[in-house]
Design a protein around this motif. Structure first.
Motif, PDB file in Angstrom:
ATOM      1  N   GLY A 207      36.066  48.076  36.230  1.00 47.88           N
ATOM      2  CA  GLY A 207      37.280  47.567  36.846  1.00 47.88           C
ATOM      3  C   GLY A 207      38.494  48.447  36.626  1.00 47.88           C
ATOM      4  O   GLY A 207      39.553  48.209  37.225  1.00 47.88           O
ATOM      5  N   SER A 208      38.374  49.474  35.776  1.00 45.69           N
ATOM      6  CA  SER A 208      39.494  50.388  35.540  1.00 45.69           C
ATOM      7  C   SER A 208      39.651  51.323  36.750  1.00 45.69           C
ATOM      8  O   SER A 208      38.838  51.311  37.687  1.00 45.69           O
ATOM      9  N   LEU A 209      40.699  52.141  36.724  1.00 43.16           N
ATOM     10  CA  LEU A 209      40.921  53.081  37.822  1.00 43.16           C
ATOM     11  C   LEU A 209      39.788  54.088  37.949  1.00 43.16           C
ATOM     12  O   LEU A 209      39.505  54.593  39.037  1.00 43.16           O
ATOM     13  N   ALA A 210      39.100  54.394  36.819  1.00 43.22           N
ATOM     14  CA  ALA A 210      37.993  55.346  36.847  1.00 43.22           C
ATOM     15  C   ALA A 210      36.667  54.693  37.225  1.00 43.22           C
ATOM     16  O   ALA A 210      35.682  55.388  37.462  1.00 43.22           O
ATOM     17  N   SER A 211      36.658  53.374  37.282  1.00 44.87           N
ATOM     18  CA  SER A 211      35.413  52.650  37.527  1.00 44.87           C
ATOM     19  C   SER A 211      34.961  52.764  38.977  1.00 44.87           C
ATOM     20  O   SER A 211      35.775  52.954  39.896  1.00 44.87           O
ATOM     21  N   LEU A 212      33.663  52.638  39.184  1.00 43.42           N
ATOM     22  CA  LEU A 212      33.103  52.609  40.532  1.00 43.42           C
ATOM     23  C   LEU A 212      33.260  51.243  41.176  1.00 43.42           C
ATOM     24  O   LEU A 212      32.955  51.074  42.366  1.00 43.42           O
ATOM     25  N   ILE A 213      33.715  50.256  40.398  1.00 42.83           N
ATOM     26  CA  ILE A 213      33.807  48.867  40.854  1.00 42.83           C
ATOM     27  C   ILE A 213      35.273  48.423  40.800  1.00 42.83           C
ATOM     28  O   ILE A 213      35.927  48.561  39.770  1.00 42.83           O
ATOM     29  N   ASN A 214      35.771  47.893  41.892  1.00 47.61           N
ATOM     30  CA  ASN A 214      37.159  47.445  41.951  1.00 47.61           C
ATOM     31  C   ASN A 214      37.366  46.207  41.090  1.00 47.61           C
ATOM     32  O   ASN A 214      36.531  45.304  41.067  1.00 47.61           O
ATOM     33  N   TRP A 215      38.488  46.158  40.426  1.00 47.75           N
ATOM     34  CA  TRP A 215      38.848  45.021  39.578  1.00 47.75           C
ATOM     35  C   TRP A 215      38.924  43.725  40.398  1.00 47.75           C
ATOM     36  O   TRP A 215      38.447  42.678  39.975  1.00 47.75           O
ATOM     37  N   GLU A 216      39.510  43.796  41.601  1.00 50.14           N
ATOM     38  CA  GLU A 216      39.662  42.606  42.428  1.00 50.14           C
ATOM     39  C   GLU A 216      38.323  42.056  42.897  1.00 50.14           C
ATOM     40  O   GLU A 216      38.189  40.861  43.154  1.00 50.14           O
ATOM     41  N   ASP A 217      37.295  42.929  43.022  1.00 49.99           N
ATOM     42  CA  ASP A 217      35.997  42.499  43.547  1.00 49.99           C
ATOM     43  C   ASP A 217      35.087  41.883  42.490  1.00 49.99           C
ATOM     44  O   ASP A 217      33.998  41.411  42.823  1.00 49.99           O
ATOM     45  N   LEU A 218      35.513  41.908  41.237  1.00 53.48           N
ATOM     46  CA  LEU A 218      34.656  41.381  40.175  1.00 53.48           C
ATOM     47  C   LEU A 218      34.528  39.867  40.221  1.00 53.48           C
ATOM     48  O   LEU A 218      33.547  39.314  39.718  1.00 53.48           O
ATOM     49  N   GLY A 219      35.484  39.186  40.812  1.00 51.48           N
ATOM     50  CA  GLY A 219      35.480  37.735  40.783  1.00 51.48           C
ATOM     51  C   GLY A 219      36.061  37.217  39.474  1.00 51.48           C
ATOM     52  O   GLY A 219      36.228  37.953  38.494  1.00 51.48           O
ATOM     53  N   ARG A 220      36.371  35.936  39.459  1.00 55.22           N
ATOM     54  CA  ARG A 220      37.037  35.338  38.304  1.00 55.22           C
ATOM     55  C   ARG A 220      36.199  35.448  37.041  1.00 55.22           C
ATOM     56  O   ARG A 220      36.678  35.841  35.979  1.00 55.22           O
ATOM     57  N   GLN A 221      34.912  35.110  37.136  1.00 54.15           N
ATOM     58  CA  GLN A 221      34.046  35.157  35.961  1.00 54.15           C
ATOM     59  C   GLN A 221      33.766  36.590  35.528  1.00 54.15           C
ATOM     60  O   GLN A 221      33.652  36.877  34.332  1.00 54.15           O
ATOM     61  N   GLY A 222      33.654  37.491  36.484  1.00 49.72           N
ATOM     62  CA  GLY A 222      33.420  38.888  36.143  1.00 49.72           C
ATOM     63  C   GLY A 222      34.592  39.494  35.396  1.00 49.72           C
ATOM     64  O   GLY A 222      34.426  40.242  34.427  1.00 49.72           O
ATOM     65  N   ARG A 223      35.808  39.186  35.847  1.00 46.90           N
ATOM     66  CA  ARG A 223      36.990  39.698  35.161  1.00 46.90           C
ATOM     67  C   ARG A 223      37.096  39.131  33.753  1.00 46.90           C
ATOM     68  O   ARG A 223      37.466  39.838  32.804  1.00 46.90           O
ATOM     69  N   LYS A 224      36.795  37.840  33.591  1.00 48.86           N
ATOM     70  CA  LYS A 224      36.820  37.245  32.254  1.00 48.86           C
ATOM     71  C   LYS A 224      35.793  37.905  31.344  1.00 48.86           C
ATOM     72  O   LYS A 224      36.047  38.159  30.166  1.00 48.86           O
ATOM     73  N   PHE A 225      34.617  38.208  31.887  1.00 39.53           N
ATOM     74  CA  PHE A 225      33.556  38.824  31.087  1.00 39.53           C
ATOM     75  C   PHE A 225      33.942  40.230  30.659  1.00 39.53           C
ATOM     76  O   PHE A 225      33.808  40.601  29.484  1.00 39.53           O
ATOM     77  N   VAL A 226      34.440  41.027  31.594  1.00 39.67           N
ATOM     78  CA  VAL A 226      34.785  42.418  31.290  1.00 39.67           C
ATOM     79  C   VAL A 226      35.953  42.496  30.309  1.00 39.67           C
ATOM     80  O   VAL A 226      35.974  43.329  29.395  1.00 39.67           O
TER      81      VAL A 226
END
Length: 539
Positions: A207-226
């Motif tokens: 979810g960081s700027l260097a990540s291959l995965i966008n922070w917004e696309d992680l979903g609520r539970q994904g952001r909490k987990f990361v």
């Protein structure tokens, strides 16, 4: 007294008995409103059973009692049923509080029978109205069909047509509408960005700027987990020595369009952050909403001193019961696709240079995790093991192993083939003992005897479950008794709205996860004192 009144009286007598049975304890304490609904359903089921029994009796033209004799018998039966109902209602609050005490919960006030009764009666009247509407539709259809065919065939086809009509209304209109509303609500909730969870600044975090995965696309539970869990500072403080931060990779439902794309994205992100360079790799299958239990995840990262990577992928934003109803196959597909991608890359690595690989899942996550691989695909190069907690009763592998358990072991804590591969544990342990050594490939089930998600069974409507036989689990009420049909309704109510603290029911305690991960993965350097200290910080 008319024949219809006789049927109603018999139904009311049987319904009254079922109402009384519904007040007895089950696996979990029940909120007052749920008890009212359960009692209403039980009364309705008993009423329907009584009416159907008398109807069958009359259809078979079996002998009936004279009116005066029948009236005397029914009056005596009504008096006995009333005494039973009052007696059970008087004890209901004691039973519930005894169960709450068993689980370390505070006592609650009385069941307030003046309110419980109206809830049960209202639900019964609604169901009775639906049943009579069904009977009216069936009779209208049967009369119309009788013009073209014999009466018995017209009655049969009338019932089938009425059932099809009612089911199409319930399933095609009511349930579909409710599911669409739930789908939109959970989707909007999943998209919410919490203010207290800023985007990670560490390039090694998903979810960081260097990540291959966008922070917004992680979903609520994904952001909490990361964003959650222990970091390097937490671990270094606990161990009084420099420790690395655990790696957490998560792919949200909106991160890519297909399961295959999400799985490849997870693999690429895991390679980017060096997940395969850690000593332990954990493949977690989340629950329906994408939630991962911190009570399991945080302790295992401490146990492995941060030298661990975890990867997970979301497959739904509905909660587990709704996901099971609407997207059950989709969850299994996502789990299989992600496993194939991660395991396929892992097995190509040199055996002496790859991490130990474990699977993990809770509830629906454990079911989909179990479905993620085929034994024949891994038998020549198996991963290291799996920890599945709260396996749902629909887990075929769990049911088969429980049914084929070693003689002398209880259904709530089975031994399977000496424990050489599969072992079960509860609050009191169980993974440390087995008739045979635990091999290199290990499967562990963490389950509580009071968990209705695990021990519900439709067969409990007509057969006493094995887990009710002595000896019972330590968290099962000694007052729990089996009653035909009612027990199944009680367990269903427990699944939907039963309440319990950590360490009971479907709420798994971090201390028990710690014991499970210790036995399963055997991390080095842990003394009993250090384990106790770790459990203390998670209390």
């Amino acid at each position: 007294m008319t024949n219809s009144m006789q049927l109603n009286i018999v139904g009311l007598l049987v319904g009254n008995v079922f109402f009384a049975f519904s007040l007895t304890p089950s696996l979990l304490p029940r909120p007052f409103f749920i008890q009212g609904i359960l009692s209403g359903l039980s009364f309705s089921a008993g009423y329907g059973l009584g009416v159907a029994t008398v109807a069958l009796w009359n259809y078979l033209q079996l002998p009936v009692l004279r009116k005066r004799t029948a009236l005397v018998i029914k009056s005596i039966a009504a008096l006995l049923c009333l005494v039973v109902a009052v007696s059970f209602l008087w004890q209901a609050n004691h039973w519930q509080n005894a169960l709450r005490e068993l689980m370390g919960m505070e006592e609650q006030a009385g069941l307030q029978p003046l309110l419980l009764g109206p809830i049960a009666v209202l639900l019964f009247l609604i169901l009775l109205a639906l049943a009579r509407a069904f009977r009216w539709v069936f009779r209208v259809l049967a009369v119309k069909l009788r013009r073209f065919m014999p009466p018995r065939i017209s009655h049969l086809l009338g019932i089938v047509a009425a059932a099809a009509l009612f089911w199409s209304v319930i399933d095609g209109v009511l349930l579909s509408s409710l599911l669409r509303v739930a789908d939109r609500s959970f989707q909007e909730l999943d998209a919410l960005i919490q203010d207290d969870l800023p985007r990670p600044t560490d390039p090694d975090q998903t979810g960081s700027l260097a990540s291959l995965i966008n922070w917004e696309d992680l979903g609520r539970q994904g952001r909490k987990f990361v964003a959650g869990g222990p970091d390097a500072e937490d671990l270094s403080g606990f161990f009084s020595a420099p420790m690395p931060a655990p790696i957490r990779v998560y792919v949200g439902l909106n991160s890519a369009d297909t399961p295959e794309e999400r799985a490849r994205l997870a693999l690429d992100e895991l390679k980017r952050v060096g997940g395969f360079e850690r000593s332990t790799l954990l493949l977690v299958t989340p629950t329906g909403t994408g939630w991962i239990d911190a009570a399991s995840q945080d302790p295992v990262e401490y146990l492995h001193r941060g030298d661990i990577a975890t990867v997970a992928a979301q497959y739904s934003y509905l909660n587990s019961p709704l996901a099971l109803l609407t997207e059950g196959a989709y969850g299994a597909e996502m789990a299989r696709t992600l496993f194939a991608e991660i395991y396929g890359y892992w097995r190509r690595l040199p055996r002496d240079a790859r991490p130990r690989l474990y699977l993990n899942g809770l509830s629906l996550g454990s079911l989909n995790s179990d479905l993620s691989f085929d034994l024949y695909d891994i038998i020549d190069d198996p991963f290291n093991g799996a920890l599945w907690s709260g396996p749902p009763f629909r887990n075929d592998a769990w049911r088969r192993m429980t049914a084929q358990r070693d003689p002398g072991s209880p259904a709530w804590l089975p031994r399977f083939r000496g424990g050489s591969v599969v072992r079960f544990m509860n609050q009191d342990g169980g993974l440390e003992s087995g008739d045979q050594p635990w091999g290199a490939f290990r499967i562990a089930f963490l389950q509580y005897a009071s968990d209705p998600i695990t021990f519900f069974s439709p067969q409990s409507a007509w057969r006493e479950p094995d887990w009710l036989q002595a000896p019972r689990g330590p968290d099962v009420s000694p007052d729990l008794r089996w009653f035909p049909l009612v027990t199944m309704l009680q367990l269903a109510a427990d699944m939907v709205a039963g309440v319990s603290p950590k360490g009971f029911g479907h709420e798994f305690a971090p201390a028990h996860y710690i014991d499970a991960w210790l036995a399963l993965t055997e991390p080095k350097g842990w003394s009993d004192a250090e384990v106790a200290r770790l459990k203390t910080i998670f209390e």
